[in-house]
Design a protein around this motif. Sequence first.
Motif, PDB file in Angstrom:
ATOM      1  N   MET A 181       0.828  -1.204   0.010  1.00  0.00           N
ATOM      2  CA  MET A 181       0.122  -0.480  -0.453  1.00  0.00           C
ATOM      3  C   MET A 181       0.830   1.128   0.170  1.00  0.00           C
ATOM      4  N   PRO A 182       0.723   2.210  -1.081  1.00  0.00           N
ATOM      5  CA  PRO A 182       1.499   3.356  -1.020  1.00  0.00           C
ATOM      6  C   PRO A 182       1.611   4.182   0.317  1.00  0.00           C
ATOM      7  N   ARG A 183       1.937   4.645   0.403  1.00  0.00           N
ATOM      8  CA  ARG A 183       1.984   5.804   1.546  1.00  0.00           C
ATOM      9  C   ARG A 183       1.007   6.862   1.626  1.00  0.00           C
ATOM     10  N   GLU A 184       0.225   7.556   2.230  1.00  0.00           N
ATOM     11  CA  GLU A 184      -0.717   8.069   2.271  1.00  0.00           C
ATOM     12  C   GLU A 184       0.331   9.971   2.110  1.00  0.00           C
ATOM     13  N   ILE A 185       0.076  10.467   1.332  1.00  0.00           N
ATOM     14  CA  ILE A 185       0.327  11.803   0.993  1.00  0.00           C
ATOM     15  C   ILE A 185      -0.926  12.515   1.027  1.00  0.00           C
ATOM     16  N   HIS A 186      -0.042  14.458   1.265  1.00  0.00           N
ATOM     17  CA  HIS A 186      -1.492  15.315   1.639  1.00  0.00           C
ATOM     18  C   HIS A 186      -0.627  16.722   1.065  1.00  0.00           C
ATOM     19  N   TRP A 187      -1.665  17.664   0.812  1.00  0.00           N
ATOM     20  CA  TRP A 187      -1.080  19.221   0.110  1.00  0.00           C
ATOM     21  C   TRP A 187       0.056  19.648   0.434  1.00  0.00           C
ATOM     22  N   THR A 188       0.373  19.108   2.159  1.00  0.00           N
ATOM     23  CA  THR A 188       1.860  19.497   1.847  1.00  0.00           C
ATOM     24  C   THR A 188       2.782  18.633   1.266  1.00  0.00           C
ATOM     25  N   ASP A 189       2.537  17.633   1.061  1.00  0.00           N
ATOM     26  CA  ASP A 189       4.006  17.268   0.634  1.00  0.00           C
ATOM     27  C   ASP A 189       4.293  17.046  -0.223  1.00  0.00           C
ATOM     28  N   ALA A 190       4.923  18.098  -1.166  1.00  0.00           N
ATOM     29  CA  ALA A 190       4.690  19.013  -2.982  1.00  0.00           C
ATOM     30  C   ALA A 190       5.717  17.987  -3.676  1.00  0.00           C
ATOM     31  N   GLU A 191       6.346  17.308  -2.920  1.00  0.00           N
ATOM     32  CA  GLU A 191       8.130  17.189  -3.874  1.00  0.00           C
ATOM     33  C   GLU A 191       7.050  15.865  -3.513  1.00  0.00           C
ATOM     34  N   GLU A 192       7.211  15.025  -2.999  1.00  0.00           N
ATOM     35  CA  GLU A 192       6.980  14.234  -3.406  1.00  0.00           C
ATOM     36  C   GLU A 192       5.725  13.041  -4.636  1.00  0.00           C
TER      37      GLU A 192
ATOM     38  N   HIS B  16      -5.680  20.787  -9.165  1.00  0.00           N
ATOM     39  CA  HIS B  16      -6.294  19.863  -8.309  1.00  0.00           C
ATOM     40  C   HIS B  16      -6.970  18.811  -8.654  1.00  0.00           C
ATOM     41  N   ARG B  17      -7.300  18.513  -9.792  1.00  0.00           N
ATOM     42  CA  ARG B  17      -7.889  17.287 -10.162  1.00  0.00           C
ATOM     43  C   ARG B  17      -6.576  16.275 -10.364  1.00  0.00           C
TER      44      ARG B  17
ATOM     45  N   LEU C 243      -4.125  10.655  -7.357  1.00  0.00           N
ATOM     46  CA  LEU C 243      -2.473  10.215  -7.369  1.00  0.00           C
ATOM     47  C   LEU C 243      -3.407   9.054  -7.140  1.00  0.00           C
ATOM     48  N   GLU C 244      -2.792   8.499  -6.553  1.00  0.00           N
ATOM     49  CA  GLU C 244      -2.789   6.605  -5.012  1.00  0.00           C
ATOM     50  C   GLU C 244      -2.434   6.861  -4.506  1.00  0.00           C
ATOM     51  N   GLY C 245      -3.076   7.057  -3.189  1.00  0.00           N
ATOM     52  CA  GLY C 245      -2.657   7.248  -1.652  1.00  0.00           C
ATOM     53  C   GLY C 245      -2.802   8.760  -0.993  1.00  0.00           C
ATOM     54  N   PHE C 246      -3.697   9.609  -2.383  1.00  0.00           N
ATOM     55  CA  PHE C 246      -3.788  10.235  -1.268  1.00  0.00           C
ATOM     56  C   PHE C 246      -4.370  10.680  -0.573  1.00  0.00           C
ATOM     57  N   ALA C 247      -4.670  10.853   0.701  1.00  0.00           N
ATOM     58  CA  ALA C 247      -5.167  10.692   1.508  1.00  0.00           C
ATOM     59  C   ALA C 247      -6.335  12.205   1.898  1.00  0.00           C
ATOM     60  N   ASP C 248      -5.635  13.183   1.651  1.00  0.00           N
ATOM     61  CA  ASP C 248      -6.636  15.017   2.531  1.00  0.00           C
ATOM     62  C   ASP C 248      -8.167  15.323   1.938  1.00  0.00           C
ATOM     63  N   ASP C 249      -8.085  16.031   2.548  1.00  0.00           N
ATOM     64  CA  ASP C 249      -9.381  16.580   2.369  1.00  0.00           C
ATOM     65  C   ASP C 249      -9.384  17.774   1.019  1.00  0.00           C
ATOM     66  N   PRO C 250      -9.632  17.426   0.168  1.00  0.00           N
ATOM     67  CA  PRO C 250      -9.773  17.773  -1.038  1.00  0.00           C
ATOM     68  C   PRO C 250      -9.866  19.978  -1.629  1.00  0.00           C
ATOM     69  N   ALA C 251     -10.883  20.451  -0.104  1.00  0.00           N
ATOM     70  CA  ALA C 251     -11.291  21.670  -0.179  1.00  0.00           C
ATOM     71  C   ALA C 251      -9.644  21.907   0.571  1.00  0.00           C
ATOM     72  N   LYS C 252      -8.805  21.475   1.405  1.00  0.00           N
ATOM     73  CA  LYS C 252      -7.682  21.978   1.853  1.00  0.00           C
ATOM     74  C   LYS C 252      -6.924  22.149   0.703  1.00  0.00           C
ATOM     75  N   SER C 253      -7.078  22.533   0.014  1.00  0.00           N
ATOM     76  CA  SER C 253      -5.971  22.972  -1.386  1.00  0.00           C
ATOM     77  C   SER C 253      -5.841  24.595  -1.364  1.00  0.00           C
ATOM     78  N   ASN C 254      -5.312  25.019  -1.865  1.00  0.00           N
ATOM     79  CA  ASN C 254      -5.131  26.647  -1.799  1.00  0.00           C
ATOM     80  C   ASN C 254      -4.208  27.211  -3.608  1.00  0.00           C
TER      81      ASN C 254
ATOM     82  N   ARG D 266      -0.533  26.101  -1.918  1.00  0.00           N
ATOM     83  CA  ARG D 266       0.086  24.971  -1.951  1.00  0.00           C
ATOM     84  C   ARG D 266       0.045  24.063  -3.939  1.00  0.00           C
ATOM     85  N   LEU D 267      -0.970  24.576  -4.563  1.00  0.00           N
ATOM     86  CA  LEU D 267      -0.484  24.063  -5.262  1.00  0.00           C
ATOM     87  C   LEU D 267       0.575  24.960  -6.591  1.00  0.00           C
TER      88      LEU D 267
END
Length: 72
Positions: free
Chosen positions: A1-12, A35-36, A41-52, A55-56
């Motif tokens: 299972m891939p590790r979870e990624i969040h909006w703050t994981d820009a490099e990954e 954003h889409r 992405l596989e492993g994306f586990a953050d709230d889609p509404a938390k982007s700004n 971050r993008l």
Amino acid sequence: MPREIHWTDAEEIGIQLQEKHPDIDPLTVRFTDLHRYVTELEGFADDPAKSNESRLEAIQMAWHEEYEDAKA
């Protein structure tokens, strides 16, 4: 299972986007599409509404760096 990624994981995220979309110049991607791409992405586990915009932008720049490295 891939590790979870969040909006703050820009490099990954940039690495994964380059692997998934190697022929796309990141600087031509609209933020709505970026954003889409991130939320699909596989492993994306953050709230889609938390982007700004900042971050993008960070994700786009990380992806662009990977894109440039791949071209070299």
